[in-house]
Design a protein around this motif. Sequence first.
Motif, PDB file in Angstrom:
ATOM      1  N   ASP A   1       0.966  -1.198   0.156  1.00  0.00           N
ATOM      2  CA  ASP A   1       0.007   0.077  -0.190  1.00  0.00           C
ATOM      3  C   ASP A   1       0.892   1.125   0.003  1.00  0.00           C
ATOM      4  O   ASP A   1       0.624   2.156  -0.638  1.00  0.00           O
ATOM      5  CB  ASP A   1      -0.980  -0.086   1.236  1.00  0.00           C
ATOM      6  CG  ASP A   1      -2.123   0.697   1.064  1.00  0.00           C
ATOM      7  OD1 ASP A   1      -1.965   2.084   1.449  1.00  0.00           O
ATOM      8  OD2 ASP A   1      -3.004   0.593   0.438  1.00  0.00           O
TER       9      ASP A   1
ATOM     10  N   ASN B   1      -0.562  -1.709 -12.080  1.00  0.00           N
ATOM     11  CA  ASN B   1      -0.796  -0.389 -11.002  1.00  0.00           C
ATOM     12  C   ASN B   1      -0.550   0.778 -11.829  1.00  0.00           C
ATOM     13  O   ASN B   1      -1.120   1.847 -11.911  1.00  0.00           O
ATOM     14  CB  ASN B   1      -0.109  -0.812  -9.971  1.00  0.00           C
ATOM     15  CG  ASN B   1      -0.949   0.389  -9.017  1.00  0.00           C
ATOM     16  OD1 ASN B   1      -2.305   0.468  -8.739  1.00  0.00           O
ATOM     17  ND2 ASN B   1      -0.161   1.165  -8.138  1.00  0.00           N
TER      18      ASN B   1
ATOM     19  N   THR C   1      -6.241   6.891 -14.701  1.00  0.00           N
ATOM     20  CA  THR C   1      -7.286   7.352 -13.773  1.00  0.00           C
ATOM     21  C   THR C   1      -6.695   8.668 -13.034  1.00  0.00           C
ATOM     22  O   THR C   1      -7.500   9.206 -12.009  1.00  0.00           O
ATOM     23  CB  THR C   1      -7.636   6.558 -12.613  1.00  0.00           C
ATOM     24  OG1 THR C   1      -6.558   6.032 -11.862  1.00  0.00           O
ATOM     25  CG2 THR C   1      -8.550   5.134 -13.494  1.00  0.00           C
TER      26      THR C   1
ATOM     27  N   THR D   1      -7.562   7.559  -6.662  1.00  0.00           N
ATOM     28  CA  THR D   1      -7.044   6.632  -5.827  1.00  0.00           C
ATOM     29  C   THR D   1      -7.946   5.210  -6.070  1.00  0.00           C
ATOM     30  O   THR D   1      -7.910   4.512  -5.310  1.00  0.00           O
ATOM     31  CB  THR D   1      -7.888   7.122  -4.201  1.00  0.00           C
ATOM     32  OG1 THR D   1      -9.213   7.367  -4.641  1.00  0.00           O
ATOM     33  CG2 THR D   1      -7.175   8.072  -3.736  1.00  0.00           C
ATOM     34  N   ALA D   2      -8.296   5.356  -7.507  1.00  0.00           N
ATOM     35  CA  ALA D   2      -8.827   3.963  -7.934  1.00  0.00           C
ATOM     36  C   ALA D   2      -8.067   2.915  -8.032  1.00  0.00           C
ATOM     37  O   ALA D   2      -8.293   1.592  -7.741  1.00  0.00           O
ATOM     38  CB  ALA D   2      -9.255   4.138  -9.457  1.00  0.00           C
ATOM     39  N   TRP D   3      -6.421   3.213  -8.079  1.00  0.00           N
ATOM     40  CA  TRP D   3      -5.690   2.004  -7.829  1.00  0.00           C
ATOM     41  C   TRP D   3      -5.773   1.162  -6.429  1.00  0.00           C
ATOM     42  O   TRP D   3      -5.360  -0.113  -6.560  1.00  0.00           O
ATOM     43  CB  TRP D   3      -4.001   2.690  -7.909  1.00  0.00           C
ATOM     44  CG  TRP D   3      -3.775   3.731  -6.841  1.00  0.00           C
ATOM     45  CD1 TRP D   3      -3.927   5.038  -6.728  1.00  0.00           C
ATOM     46  CD2 TRP D   3      -3.336   3.408  -5.539  1.00  0.00           C
ATOM     47  NE1 TRP D   3      -3.675   5.720  -5.459  1.00  0.00           N
ATOM     48  CE2 TRP D   3      -3.030   4.431  -4.763  1.00  0.00           C
ATOM     49  CE3 TRP D   3      -2.938   1.979  -4.857  1.00  0.00           C
ATOM     50  CZ2 TRP D   3      -2.638   4.590  -3.556  1.00  0.00           C
ATOM     51  CZ3 TRP D   3      -2.570   2.170  -3.664  1.00  0.00           C
ATOM     52  CH2 TRP D   3      -2.385   3.246  -2.720  1.00  0.00           C
ATOM     53  N   ARG D   4      -6.024   2.010  -5.383  1.00  0.00           N
ATOM     54  CA  ARG D   4      -6.109   1.083  -4.218  1.00  0.00           C
ATOM     55  C   ARG D   4      -7.310  -0.042  -4.126  1.00  0.00           C
ATOM     56  O   ARG D   4      -6.975  -1.195  -3.618  1.00  0.00           O
ATOM     57  CB  ARG D   4      -6.675   2.196  -3.271  1.00  0.00           C
ATOM     58  CG  ARG D   4      -6.495   1.558  -1.538  1.00  0.00           C
ATOM     59  CD  ARG D   4      -6.423   2.382  -0.617  1.00  0.00           C
ATOM     60  NE  ARG D   4      -5.110   2.864  -0.143  1.00  0.00           N
ATOM     61  CZ  ARG D   4      -4.680   4.162  -0.201  1.00  0.00           C
ATOM     62  NH1 ARG D   4      -5.306   5.108  -0.572  1.00  0.00           N
ATOM     63  NH2 ARG D   4      -3.452   4.380   0.036  1.00  0.00           N
ATOM     64  N   ARG D   5      -8.256   0.179  -5.034  1.00  0.00           N
ATOM     65  CA  ARG D   5      -9.281  -0.811  -5.016  1.00  0.00           C
ATOM     66  C   ARG D   5      -8.560  -2.150  -5.641  1.00  0.00           C
ATOM     67  O   ARG D   5      -8.724  -3.179  -5.302  1.00  0.00           O
ATOM     68  CB  ARG D   5     -10.669  -0.388  -5.917  1.00  0.00           C
ATOM     69  CG  ARG D   5     -11.625  -1.468  -6.081  1.00  0.00           C
ATOM     70  CD  ARG D   5     -12.977  -0.672  -6.777  1.00  0.00           C
ATOM     71  NE  ARG D   5     -13.744  -2.055  -6.992  1.00  0.00           N
ATOM     72  CZ  ARG D   5     -14.643  -2.550  -6.302  1.00  0.00           C
ATOM     73  NH1 ARG D   5     -14.678  -1.964  -5.091  1.00  0.00           N
ATOM     74  NH2 ARG D   5     -15.424  -3.530  -6.794  1.00  0.00           N
ATOM     75  N   GLN D   6      -8.076  -1.830  -6.884  1.00  0.00           N
ATOM     76  CA  GLN D   6      -7.330  -2.876  -7.713  1.00  0.00           C
ATOM     77  C   GLN D   6      -6.379  -3.648  -6.697  1.00  0.00           C
ATOM     78  O   GLN D   6      -6.373  -5.012  -6.875  1.00  0.00           O
ATOM     79  CB  GLN D   6      -6.773  -2.516  -8.927  1.00  0.00           C
ATOM     80  CG  GLN D   6      -6.180  -3.485  -9.876  1.00  0.00           C
ATOM     81  CD  GLN D   6      -7.325  -4.451 -10.499  1.00  0.00           C
ATOM     82  OE1 GLN D   6      -8.476  -3.991 -10.416  1.00  0.00           O
ATOM     83  NE2 GLN D   6      -6.756  -5.670 -10.842  1.00  0.00           N
TER      84      GLN D   6
ATOM     85  N   HIS E   1      -6.329  -3.948  -3.392  1.00  0.00           N
ATOM     86  CA  HIS E   1      -6.770  -4.863  -2.524  1.00  0.00           C
ATOM     87  C   HIS E   1      -7.565  -6.011  -2.997  1.00  0.00           C
ATOM     88  O   HIS E   1      -7.695  -6.889  -2.584  1.00  0.00           O
ATOM     89  CB  HIS E   1      -7.758  -3.992  -1.648  1.00  0.00           C
ATOM     90  CG  HIS E   1      -6.696  -3.168  -0.694  1.00  0.00           C
ATOM     91  ND1 HIS E   1      -6.346  -3.707   0.600  1.00  0.00           N
ATOM     92  CD2 HIS E   1      -6.257  -1.954  -0.633  1.00  0.00           C
ATOM     93  CE1 HIS E   1      -5.699  -2.877   1.216  1.00  0.00           C
ATOM     94  NE2 HIS E   1      -5.389  -1.705   0.334  1.00  0.00           N
ATOM     95  N   LEU E   2      -8.028  -5.967  -4.286  1.00  0.00           N
ATOM     96  CA  LEU E   2      -8.754  -7.297  -4.909  1.00  0.00           C
ATOM     97  C   LEU E   2      -7.800  -8.134  -5.135  1.00  0.00           C
ATOM     98  O   LEU E   2      -7.817  -9.334  -5.008  1.00  0.00           O
ATOM     99  CB  LEU E   2      -9.493  -6.629  -6.411  1.00  0.00           C
ATOM    100  CG  LEU E   2     -10.823  -5.788  -6.305  1.00  0.00           C
ATOM    101  CD1 LEU E   2     -11.080  -5.180  -7.491  1.00  0.00           C
ATOM    102  CD2 LEU E   2     -11.759  -6.948  -5.700  1.00  0.00           C
TER     103      LEU E   2
ATOM    104  N   ASP F   1      -6.617  -9.703  -2.007  1.00  0.00           N
ATOM    105  CA  ASP F   1      -7.504 -10.838  -1.863  1.00  0.00           C
ATOM    106  C   ASP F   1      -7.234 -12.158  -2.382  1.00  0.00           C
ATOM    107  O   ASP F   1      -7.605 -13.319  -1.658  1.00  0.00           O
ATOM    108  CB  ASP F   1      -8.978 -10.486  -1.778  1.00  0.00           C
ATOM    109  CG  ASP F   1      -9.944 -11.200  -1.078  1.00  0.00           C
ATOM    110  OD1 ASP F   1      -9.776 -11.453   0.084  1.00  0.00           O
ATOM    111  OD2 ASP F   1     -10.986 -11.319  -1.616  1.00  0.00           O
TER     112      ASP F   1
END
Length: 220
Positions: free
Chosen positions: A99, A165, A172, A178-183, A185-186, A189
């Motif tokens: 992160d 990334n 974006t 901050t769209a990169w953070r969703r990818q 954390h996906l 997971d």
Amino acid sequence: MSQSDVEQMKRPLRRDARESRDKLIAAARAEFADHGVDASLEKIARGAGVAIGTLYRHFPTRMDLLIAALEPRLQEFVEGADTAMQMDDPWAAFVAYLDNLFAVQAGDRGFNDFLSRRFPGNAETEHIHDVMCQQIEDVLTRAQEAGKARPDITRADIVNLIWSNGRIIDATSTKAPTAWRRQLHLMLDAYRAERAHAIPEPPMTDEQLYDAMVHLSKAK
């Protein structure tokens, strides 16, 4: 090299030379952040209000200027990395390390490019990359040994994530910065040990990974 040359190198910069150097670094930070490591050196010189020859006197190569310009970003990364790697929980440390890495990557296109490529002609950048790669190896191995991260992830998989990334950041940065953070954390997971399943393609070898990063530099 003569003794006088050595003494000249040790001598502190005159005030006007120091000011020119500081202006060049400030202009380079702005240009590299906006346009990446291939930003125009002529434009950097103009932005600093100096001739291109002055730029080369202070920074004989593009890499010399890049390292000086990226120093605050590298320091920001190092501080966040140190904090992450000292965390007690191995999975939390792995997540925090990535992160932090991607947050710094998102804030500077020059740093984004720097992460994605290798510059084999420059010993300083090679050392920085080697340190980062070892940190990735350490934080990943610790999470794997704790049974938190799937055992088949390699350093190459993390660099692949850095590359992807980087493209997300490019697409974006102005509309959803901050769209990169969703990818991220996906993907994290998917990296959990309990999500593991057989993958039909093996990871890249260290040699393949290195060659791919050098290729990105030569392709520009």
